[in-house]
Design a protein around this motif. Structure first.
Motif, PDB file in Angstrom:
ATOM      1  N   ALA A 168       0.849  -1.193   0.000  1.00 19.97           N
ATOM      2  CA  ALA A 168       0.000   0.000   0.000  1.00 19.97           C
ATOM      3  C   ALA A 168       0.884   1.243   0.000  1.00 19.97           C
ATOM      4  O   ALA A 168       1.926   1.270   0.653  1.00 19.97           O
ATOM      5  N   LEU A 169       0.463   2.261  -0.751  1.00 18.69           N
ATOM      6  CA  LEU A 169       1.182   3.532  -0.820  1.00 18.69           C
ATOM      7  C   LEU A 169       0.167   4.639  -1.044  1.00 18.69           C
ATOM      8  O   LEU A 169      -1.019   4.371  -1.200  1.00 18.69           O
ATOM      9  N   ARG A 170       0.624   5.872  -1.028  1.00 24.24           N
ATOM     10  CA  ARG A 170      -0.268   7.017  -1.262  1.00 24.24           C
ATOM     11  C   ARG A 170       0.343   7.942  -2.294  1.00 24.24           C
ATOM     12  O   ARG A 170       1.555   8.118  -2.341  1.00 24.24           O
ATOM     13  N   ASP A 171      -0.545   8.540  -3.112  1.00 25.16           N
ATOM     14  CA  ASP A 171      -0.092   9.509  -4.111  1.00 25.16           C
ATOM     15  C   ASP A 171       0.086  10.872  -3.441  1.00 25.16           C
ATOM     16  O   ASP A 171      -0.102  10.996  -2.218  1.00 25.16           O
ATOM     17  N   PRO A 172       0.461  11.918  -4.178  1.00 25.27           N
ATOM     18  CA  PRO A 172       0.709  13.217  -3.553  1.00 25.27           C
ATOM     19  C   PRO A 172      -0.489  13.826  -2.814  1.00 25.27           C
ATOM     20  O   PRO A 172      -0.300  14.657  -1.933  1.00 25.27           O
ATOM     21  N   ASP A 173      -1.712  13.405  -3.151  1.00 24.47           N
ATOM     22  CA  ASP A 173      -2.898  13.892  -2.446  1.00 24.47           C
ATOM     23  C   ASP A 173      -3.354  12.947  -1.342  1.00 24.47           C
ATOM     24  O   ASP A 173      -4.407  13.150  -0.754  1.00 24.47           O
ATOM     25  N   GLY A 174      -2.581  11.913  -1.083  1.00 23.95           N
ATOM     26  CA  GLY A 174      -2.938  10.974  -0.030  1.00 23.95           C
ATOM     27  C   GLY A 174      -3.893   9.882  -0.475  1.00 23.95           C
ATOM     28  O   GLY A 174      -4.382   9.121   0.350  1.00 23.95           O
ATOM     29  N   ILE A 175      -4.185   9.786  -1.779  1.00 20.51           N
ATOM     30  CA  ILE A 175      -5.069   8.726  -2.270  1.00 20.51           C
ATOM     31  C   ILE A 175      -4.341   7.400  -2.111  1.00 20.51           C
ATOM     32  O   ILE A 175      -3.207   7.234  -2.566  1.00 20.51           O
ATOM     33  N   GLN A 176      -5.009   6.455  -1.448  1.00 22.37           N
ATOM     34  CA  GLN A 176      -4.376   5.161  -1.215  1.00 22.37           C
ATOM     35  C   GLN A 176      -4.390   4.334  -2.493  1.00 22.37           C
ATOM     36  O   GLN A 176      -5.435   4.137  -3.116  1.00 22.37           O
ATOM     37  N   LEU A 177      -3.216   3.850  -2.874  1.00 20.65           N
ATOM     38  CA  LEU A 177      -3.037   2.962  -4.011  1.00 20.65           C
ATOM     39  C   LEU A 177      -2.474   1.653  -3.485  1.00 20.65           C
ATOM     40  O   LEU A 177      -1.672   1.649  -2.546  1.00 20.65           O
ATOM     41  N   VAL A 178      -2.903   0.549  -4.082  1.00 15.39           N
ATOM     42  CA  VAL A 178      -2.432  -0.764  -3.655  1.00 15.39           C
ATOM     43  C   VAL A 178      -1.900  -1.512  -4.872  1.00 15.39           C
ATOM     44  O   VAL A 178      -2.484  -1.452  -5.954  1.00 15.39           O
ATOM     45  N   LEU A 179      -0.774  -2.164  -4.700  1.00 19.27           N
ATOM     46  CA  LEU A 179      -0.231  -3.066  -5.719  1.00 19.27           C
ATOM     47  C   LEU A 179      -0.515  -4.490  -5.243  1.00 19.27           C
ATOM     48  O   LEU A 179      -0.153  -4.858  -4.122  1.00 19.27           O
ATOM     49  N   TRP A 180      -1.174  -5.283  -6.075  1.00 16.84           N
ATOM     50  CA  TRP A 180      -1.721  -6.590  -5.691  1.00 16.84           C
ATOM     51  C   TRP A 180      -1.146  -7.675  -6.553  1.00 16.84           C
ATOM     52  O   TRP A 180      -1.233  -7.608  -7.776  1.00 16.84           O
ATOM     53  N   ALA A 181      -0.571  -8.700  -5.921  1.00 11.79           N
ATOM     54  CA  ALA A 181      -0.073  -9.886  -6.630  1.00 11.79           C
ATOM     55  C   ALA A 181      -0.883 -11.087  -6.183  1.00 11.79           C
ATOM     56  O   ALA A 181      -0.971 -11.381  -4.989  1.00 11.79           O
ATOM     57  N   GLU A 182      -1.482 -11.764  -7.151  1.00 13.70           N
ATOM     58  CA  GLU A 182      -2.179 -13.023  -6.835  1.00 13.70           C
ATOM     59  C   GLU A 182      -1.150 -14.061  -6.403  1.00 13.70           C
ATOM     60  O   GLU A 182       0.036 -13.896  -6.643  1.00 13.70           O
ATOM     61  N   LYS A 183      -1.643 -15.133  -5.826  1.00 14.00           N
ATOM     62  CA  LYS A 183      -0.792 -16.213  -5.376  1.00 14.00           C
ATOM     63  C   LYS A 183       0.054 -16.736  -6.540  1.00 14.00           C
ATOM     64  O   LYS A 183      -0.457 -16.968  -7.633  1.00 14.00           O
ATOM     65  N   ASP A 184       1.371 -16.874  -6.302  1.00 13.72           N
ATOM     66  CA  ASP A 184       2.284 -17.387  -7.358  1.00 13.72           C
ATOM     67  C   ASP A 184       2.027 -18.846  -7.635  1.00 13.72           C
ATOM     68  O   ASP A 184       1.616 -19.602  -6.848  1.00 13.72           O
TER      69      ASP A 184
END
Length: 136
Positions: free
Chosen positions: A120-136
């Motif tokens: 999880a991370l946030r952009d310059p306005d604090g919008i939460q962005l998530v990077l998601w990896a399915e099970k390998d």
């Protein structure tokens, strides 16, 4: 029942497109595909396309927004999640985010989807962005 065939675009309200667009380009690899400055009201839109997928991300600056930062506890968007190919890819993303000075969570298992991993991370306005990896 009528059919939905996919998501065409997602529009996010930002306080300053001139600050946000370079961040999305530099950090997440998006490319600008169009801009629109709308008349007397001063609304500005920038259309971005991410590498590897067809959805358009539109960043919208409303002049009357008052500069308030994002808060997922208010009605509207809670977060935006992007898929990545694998957990190894998440490790590559941690390197990239560190390189650009972006604060992010450690790679963790997603509690709602056993086997999936997220950052999880946030952009310059604090919008939460998530990077998601399915099970390998």
């Amino acid at each position: 029942m009528p059919t939905l065939t996919g998501v065409h675009h997602v529009a996010l309200t930002v306080t300053d497109v001139d600050r946000s667009v370079p961040w999305y380009e530099r950090v997440l690899g998006f490319s600008t595909i169009g801009r629109e400055d709308q008349g007397d009201d001063g609304m500005r839109k920038v259309f971005l396309r991410g590498p590897g997928f067809g959805i358009t991300l539109t960043l919208v600056q409303h002049p009357a927004a008052g500069g308030a930062l994002f808060d997922e506890r208010r009605p509207g968007l809670d977060h935006l999640t992007f898929s990545v190919p694998s957990t190894d890819s998440l490790r590559e993303w941690t390197d990239r985010l560190e390189e650009h000075g972006v604060t992010f969570s450690p790679i963790t298992e997603e509690p709602t989807a056993p086997g999936a991993a997220v950052i999880a991370l946030r952009d310059p306005d604090g919008i939460q962005l998530v990077l998601w990896a399915e099970k390998d």
